[in-house]
Design a protein around this motif. Sequence first.
Motif, PDB file in Angstrom:
ATOM      1  N   TYR A 270      16.820  47.509  62.365  1.00  0.00           N
ATOM      2  CA  TYR A 270      18.010  46.668  62.239  1.00  0.00           C
ATOM      3  C   TYR A 270      18.062  45.688  63.409  1.00  0.00           C
TER       4      TYR A 270
ATOM      5  N   GLU B 212      13.553  47.822  48.708  1.00  0.00           N
ATOM      6  CA  GLU B 212      14.125  46.512  49.016  1.00  0.00           C
ATOM      7  C   GLU B 212      14.877  45.949  47.808  1.00  0.00           C
TER       8      GLU B 212
ATOM      9  N   THR C  33      21.813  43.547  58.066  1.00  0.00           N
ATOM     10  CA  THR C  33      20.518  42.865  57.989  1.00  0.00           C
ATOM     11  C   THR C  33      19.491  43.615  58.830  1.00  0.00           C
TER      12      THR C  33
ATOM     13  N   LYS D 142      19.112  41.378  53.827  1.00  0.00           N
ATOM     14  CA  LYS D 142      20.543  41.652  53.933  1.00  0.00           C
ATOM     15  C   LYS D 142      20.991  42.517  52.766  1.00  0.00           C
ATOM     16  N   HIS D 143      21.612  43.658  53.097  1.00  0.00           N
ATOM     17  CA  HIS D 143      22.037  44.595  52.051  1.00  0.00           C
ATOM     18  C   HIS D 143      23.194  43.994  51.261  1.00  0.00           C
ATOM     19  N   LYS D 144      23.151  44.195  49.961  1.00  0.00           N
ATOM     20  CA  LYS D 144      24.151  43.588  49.088  1.00  0.00           C
ATOM     21  C   LYS D 144      25.514  44.296  49.172  1.00  0.00           C
ATOM     22  N   ASP D 145      25.519  45.527  49.595  1.00  0.00           N
ATOM     23  CA  ASP D 145      26.779  46.274  49.650  1.00  0.00           C
ATOM     24  C   ASP D 145      27.418  46.268  51.042  1.00  0.00           C
ATOM     25  N   ASN D 146      26.671  46.661  52.084  1.00  0.00           N
ATOM     26  CA  ASN D 146      27.264  46.758  53.425  1.00  0.00           C
ATOM     27  C   ASN D 146      27.016  45.536  54.307  1.00  0.00           C
TER      28      ASN D 146
ATOM     29  N   SER E 144      17.794  46.638  46.619  1.00  0.00           N
ATOM     30  CA  SER E 144      19.239  46.413  46.819  1.00  0.00           C
ATOM     31  C   SER E 144      19.529  45.420  47.950  1.00  0.00           C
ATOM     32  N   GLU E 145      18.504  44.675  48.355  1.00  0.00           N
ATOM     33  CA  GLU E 145      18.660  43.715  49.450  1.00  0.00           C
ATOM     34  C   GLU E 145      18.202  42.332  49.001  1.00  0.00           C
TER      35      GLU E 145
END
Length: 238
Positions: free
Chosen positions: A173, A114, A156, A149-153, A116-117
């Motif tokens: 998801y 988690e 959620t 929520k992913h920081k790159d794509n 990266s989110e």
Amino acid sequence: MADSTTPTTTESVKSAIADAAQTVTDEAKALFGGSKPSSTAATTTTTEEPKSIAEAAPAGESKKTEDTASSEKPSTAAAAEGGNDDDKAVEEEADVHFEPVIKLDKAVEVTTNEESEEVVFKMRAKLFRFVQESNEWKERGTGDVKFLKHKDNSRTRLVMRRDKTLKVCANHYIVPDMSLSPNVGSDRSWVYATAADVSEGEATAETLAIRFANSDNANAFKDAFEQAQKDNAAALKA
């Protein structure tokens, strides 16, 4: 001459016999209790040495000596026991130090996947899973449900972990085709279906029900859920 000499001789003999008899009588009295024992006999009796120390000491003093000796033994044993206690105390207070077999240069980092989110929603809830084989609801766990929520794509997902063990009980998801339905007879729980829940490691289709402490929390979850659906729909088109 003969007549005057005879009476005198007879009287002398009688007197000598009387004196001898008196002497014998005095000596007999002296021998058979007629007189006190001599000082030599008394000295012999009083100067006789005792056969042992116990015979020489009075009865009271002898008993006292035995009691004193017996009372000294427990004191000696108690002193010995006290010495053992002191030794035990010294052993217990000894500072024993063991060197580690493996030395770690730095702390081990635990990853939760988690990192990266970011958390966009978090609330305490209880999750249930519907079992089709037995046609019943079974509790899956109680803990914090989070929207990550992913920081790159910007996608959620919903993640929920059980209290204390932190084991994952929901992981999927929030896709646009999901729909929340109110649970029959309750205004604080929702029912929805997911095609791919991976909380057990493999993707499986599940029907889940999530219940909150009150209706306000349930409505807040619904709003965040619908917003996550919109964000994911936009992320899929991008």
